[in-house]
Design an enzyme around this catalytic site. Structure first.
Site, PDB file in Angstrom:
ATOM      1  CG  HIS A  33       1.667   1.617  -2.476  1.00 25.45           C
ATOM      2  ND1 HIS A  33       1.444   0.976  -1.272  1.00 25.45           N
ATOM      3  CD2 HIS A  33       2.864   1.144  -2.926  1.00 25.45           C
ATOM      4  CE1 HIS A  33       2.458   0.149  -1.016  1.00 25.45           C
ATOM      5  NE2 HIS A  33       3.348   0.254  -2.003  1.00 25.45           N
ATOM      6  CG  ASP A  35       6.409   1.613  -3.564  1.00 23.79           C
ATOM      7  OD1 ASP A  35       6.142   0.807  -2.658  1.00 23.79           O
ATOM      8  OD2 ASP A  35       5.801   1.655  -4.642  1.00 23.79           O
ATOM      9  CG  HIS A  66       6.008  -0.661   0.675  1.00 21.57           C
ATOM     10  ND1 HIS A  66       6.012  -1.377  -0.499  1.00 21.57           N
ATOM     11  CD2 HIS A  66       6.666  -1.444   1.583  1.00 21.57           C
ATOM     12  CE1 HIS A  66       6.647  -2.525  -0.316  1.00 21.57           C
ATOM     13  NE2 HIS A  66       7.064  -2.581   0.939  1.00 21.57           N
ATOM     14  CG  MET A 137       6.818  -7.146  -0.472  1.00 21.25           C
ATOM     15  SD  MET A 137       6.158  -5.676  -1.278  1.00 21.25           S
ATOM     16  CE  MET A 137       6.885  -5.794  -2.922  1.00 21.25           C
ATOM     17  N   GLY A 145       6.960  -3.130 -12.089  1.00 17.00           N
ATOM     18  CA  GLY A 145       6.923  -3.824 -13.378  1.00 17.00           C
ATOM     19  C   GLY A 145       7.416  -5.255 -13.375  1.00 17.00           C
ATOM     20  CG  ASP A 175       3.388  -3.462  -3.285  1.00 18.99           C
ATOM     21  OD1 ASP A 175       3.267  -3.261  -4.505  1.00 18.99           O
ATOM     22  OD2 ASP A 175       4.110  -2.775  -2.530  1.00 18.99           O
ATOM     23  N   GLY A 176       2.701  -5.862  -5.922  1.00 16.65           N
ATOM     24  CA  GLY A 176       3.680  -6.300  -6.906  1.00 16.65           C
ATOM     25  C   GLY A 176       3.080  -7.149  -8.011  1.00 16.65           C
ATOM     26  N   GLY A 177       3.164  -6.653  -9.230  1.00 16.47           N
ATOM     27  CA  GLY A 177       2.732  -7.437 -10.389  1.00 16.47           C
ATOM     28  C   GLY A 177       1.232  -7.628 -10.500  1.00 16.47           C
TER      29      GLY A 177
HETATM   30  C1  DX5 Z   1       7.957  -2.709  -5.457  1.00 13.11           C
HETATM   31  C2  DX5 Z   1       6.990  -1.722  -4.864  1.00 13.11           C
HETATM   32  C3  DX5 Z   1       5.649  -1.743  -5.488  1.00 13.11           C
HETATM   33  C4  DX5 Z   1       5.664  -1.349  -6.944  1.00 13.11           C
HETATM   34  C5  DX5 Z   1       4.550  -2.101  -7.598  1.00 13.11           C
HETATM   35  O1  DX5 Z   1       9.083  -2.797  -4.663  1.00 13.11           O
HETATM   36  O2  DX5 Z   1       6.790  -1.975  -3.481  1.00 13.11           O
HETATM   37  O3  DX5 Z   1       4.709  -0.954  -4.776  1.00 13.11           O
HETATM   38  O4  DX5 Z   1       5.493   0.010  -7.168  1.00 13.11           O
HETATM   39  O5  DX5 Z   1       4.649  -1.910  -8.953  1.00 13.11           O
HETATM   40  P1  DX5 Z   1       3.987  -2.940  -9.979  1.00 13.11           P
HETATM   41  O6  DX5 Z   1       2.508  -2.890  -9.731  1.00 13.11           O
HETATM   42  O7  DX5 Z   1       4.393  -2.371 -11.296  1.00 13.11           O
HETATM   43  O8  DX5 Z   1       4.562  -4.296  -9.699  1.00 13.11           O
HETATM   44 ZN    ZN Z   2       5.064  -0.922  -2.491  1.00  8.02          ZN
END
Ligand code: DX5
Ligand code: ZN
Length: 223
Positions: A33, A35, A66, A137, A145, A175-177
């Site tokens: 992935h 970003d 993304h 999201m 993080g 995606d996220g957390g």
């Molecule tokens: C946040 C990004 C995510 C991020 C996820 O805006 O789109 O892809 O890298 O990171 P974690 O898994 O640490 O939340």
């Molecule tokens: Zn992402």
């Protein structure tokens, strides 16, 4: 389809980027992935074409881009030629969602739409059948993080329901957390692809964490 794991490069050690991509290559991860942030759509700036070019050359896993940028439709072709296998643009970042999907399809990349935590999944009703992916999201985009927003599980369930009801092949990416503590809940709500950034790259053993994220037994959990 067995669910997929997509480690997010945003959380990797940029000074050792090649090693980090190799780690993903040698792991059971499915996608990588990537970003992209423009400092306008989100309050952060990450990386763009030259880095994707370099990463896509060494990545053996399809690169899942993304785009957290405004007017994403202007850049789809360039991201595709830089090596994207799939692209998700944000629903909130353009007035021309349908046109952007057409551009993605014409450029031969898997087409995805991402939605922020406040955006209802029902807004995608009229384009759902054109999409390969919906990226839900589960944090506010812009930073790795952050804490998983649990209301997301309801959105996943409701989107999954319409995909099944309409007999579509659209996949749900979340995606996220996400980490070992909640992956099972996200999958059992109907997710097909899990993005994981800090839980993988900040782990003591990233390869093993990917393996554990990938080994959740779907037969024992209700979908
Ligand atoms: C946040 C990004 C995510 C991020 C996820 O805006 O789109 O892809 O890298 O990171 P974690 O898994 O640490 O939340
Ligand atoms: Zn992402």
């Amino acid at each position: 389809m067995k669910y997929l794991i997509a480690p997010s490069l945003l959380a990797s050690n940029f000074l050792k980027l090649e090693e980090e991509v190799m780690m993903v290559n040698d792991s059971v991860a499915d996608w990588l992935h990537f970003d992209v942030m423009d400092g306008r759509f989100v309050p952060n700036i990450s990386f763009g074409f030259p880095l994707l070019d370099a990463v896509a050359k060494v990545s053996e896993k399809p690169v899942d881009v993304h785009l957290m940028i405004e007017e994403p439709e202007k850049y789809i072709e360039r991201f595709t030629s830089a090596g994207a296998a799939s692209i998700s643009i944000h629903y909130e970042a353009t007035s021309h969602v349908h046109r952007a999907i057409q551009i993605m399809k014409e450029s031969g990349v898997k087409a995805g739409i991402a939605i922020n935590p406040h955006t209802p999944v029902s807004l995608l009703d009229d384009v759902l059948e054109d999409l390969d992916l919906v990226l839900i999201m589960s944090v506010n985009p812009g930073f790795g993080g952050q804490k998983f927003i649990y209301r997301t599980l309801e959105k996943i369930r409701s989107l999954k329901e319409s995909i099944i009801r309409r007999n579509l092949d659209t996949k749900i990416e979340v995606d996220g957390g996400i980490g070992l503590q909640n992956a099972e809940a996200v999958l059992s709500s109907g997710a097909d692809i899990l993005v994981a950034g800090s839980s993988v790259f900040r782990a003591e053993n990233p390869t093993e964490t990917i393996r554990r994220l990938k080994s959740i037994d779907m037969d024992t959990i209700m979908v």
